[in-house]
Each structure stands twice: as C-alpha cells, then as structure tokens.
Design an enzyme around this catalytic site. Sequence first.
Site, PDB file in Angstrom:
ATOM      1  N   GLY A 287       0.985  -1.158   0.001  1.00 35.99           N
ATOM      2  CA  GLY A 287       0.111   0.015   0.072  1.00 35.99           C
ATOM      3  C   GLY A 287       0.754   1.225   0.076  1.00 35.99           C
TER       4      GLY A 287
ATOM      5  N   LEU B 262      -0.829   7.158   3.649  1.00 35.79           N
ATOM      6  CA  LEU B 262       0.191   7.057   4.584  1.00 35.79           C
ATOM      7  C   LEU B 262       1.082   6.100   4.040  1.00 35.79           C
ATOM      8  CD1 LEU B 262       0.858   7.297   7.646  1.00 35.79           C
ATOM      9  CD2 LEU B 262      -0.235   5.189   8.021  1.00 35.79           C
TER      10      LEU B 262
ATOM     11  N   LYS C 237     -10.589  -5.259  11.667  1.00 40.04           N
ATOM     12  CA  LYS C 237      -9.326  -5.339  12.287  1.00 40.04           C
ATOM     13  C   LYS C 237      -8.774  -6.136  13.239  1.00 40.04           C
ATOM     14  CE  LYS C 237      -7.995  -0.519  11.051  1.00 40.04           C
ATOM     15  NZ  LYS C 237      -7.747   1.056  11.503  1.00 40.04           N
TER      16      LYS C 237
END
Length: 313
Positions: A11, A16, A139
Amino acid sequence: MAMKSKVLIVGGSGYLGKRLVKASLAQGHETYVLYRKEIGVDIEKVQMLLSFKQQGAHLVAGSFNDHQSLVNAVKLVDVVVCAISGVHIRSHQILLQLKLVDAIKEAGNVKRFLPSEFGTDPARMGNAMEPGRVTFDDKMVVRRAIEEAGIPFTYVSANCFAGYFLGGLCQPGFILPSREHVCLHGDGNQKAIYVDEDDIATYSIKTIDDPRTLNKTVYIRPPKNILSQREVVEIWEKLIGKELPKSSISEQEFLAIMKEQDYAEQVGLTHYYHVCYEGCLANFEIGDGAEEASALYPEVHYTTVEDYMKRYL
C-alpha cells in the site's frame, strides 16, 4: 551494530503508505514497495513508484489475487508493513490482509508484521456503534489471524490523522480551517490526540527493530497534541488573531444527522462520534503490555498542533 531489517511496504502509494516508504528509506532500511502490474493508466501512481525507485527503493510486483507473488515478495524482507486503506470514503480493504497473513505464514521468514491499523485501537472498541464498528471488527479479525499464525507483530495506534482533523478544526467534511465560524461537538471539551502523518510514519518505522515493541500495541500520543476541539480552535484563533463565532451540535443532533447519510459517510461519522463525544482516544491509561511512541523515541521532534496549523495561514 545490528543490521537494519529489510522492509516491504504494502500500500506504498497510498496516503500513509507513501510516507512509510519515505520514513523507511530515511531510517536506512533496504525498502521494497509492492505494486500491482495491473496499475493500468494511473500515471500519478506510476510516477510515484518511479520516484521511490530514484530514492533507492526496490519495486516488487505482487497482487492480492496471486498468492505466490505475495509469498515471493515477503521472502525478500524481514519486516512487512501494510498500509492498505481502511477508510470507507476511499476504499475499505482491511480483510484483504488475510491473504498477506497467509503469505507471511507460508514464507516463514518475517520477523515483524505491522498490519494496517494506525487509528483508534480496535481492541478498545468492542462497544462501538454500527455501522462504524465494521472497521474495528475487521481489524480484530486480522489481529486474530496474525496471532493464531504465530506471526510476530506490532500494532500501531496513531489516533487522529492531523490532515483530516486539524485542517477542519475537528469538523467532519472540512479539511481547511474556517476563519468565519466553527461548530463544536457538544461543549468541545473531550480530549483527542492529533498526529502529523509524517510523524506517524517515522514512529511506525522506528518500532520495527525495537525489541520493546515486539508483540505489543504502540500508541502515538505526543503530549503537546492531546487537546480538546475547543483547544484546537483556540490555537487557530491565536494564529489568525481573531475569535471565531461558535455554535454547538449536541450528541442527539449529531446522531440524527448521521443516520441521514449514506453508508460510507455513516461509518466515518460514527468514528467522529466516539472520538469527539466519548473521548475514546484519551480516556484510558496505556498500562502494561503496551508502549507510547514519543516516550520510546524522544529523539523524534514531532510536529505540534500549533506548528501543523501554521501551514494553513
């Protein structure tokens, strides 16, 4: 001196992720960036990847649709850091990491995995509201898979991304601070924690070779950045030399407005609710079995809220 770990960023072209690549290179890690061959005509992403290469990163082709490509990429490194999106207004892909967990498990060489967390600690959000709790639930599914596979980990809870919260004076839907008016959540006095995105990346990469952070949650809580919405507004008012007219939105009004939005907006607003009305980020002590990043790494000169806000002047 111990060798620095080789790092794979998954990613790496994201909001980020690109900062994690930069931080990994800056801290002297041999850095690999996973990219999809099916990138198509996304010229901005291609140019970003090429800029990483010019800075010394290695580009590695791989795809969540190709298990062997993930295994091959993982075998090149010691540490995997994942920053795929978990934000519904962009794309919510948290459970894709289960494929990465399978690849790490098969490769068998990874010394540390940092999954895509970086926000509120999902382990503390068991009572979160629908529909926003999906983020925390997903998560936790990934965490359980990591721990059941026996993969060494660090979970990073970075609290509020400064760009999303400070830019809009903590008002959802705004990313530039108003000079005219601000709406407070309730009395505006619930504390939250705001962290510059570059600092999130710096602290996260610092943890990867640190035995103190192995199999722990690391909270990023820079002391000067633990502030209420009202205190953030006061900093902005001081910078612009003007007091802003204020209104207030009650919990009930906020929840009523939230229910009128589409699903992705509701997810985001649920998170705002827990942060701004319940103070979920700052209403607990970290305690044993976890660490705080600014205490672990006092050499990092983090960006204060005031310094962050100056860029909007």
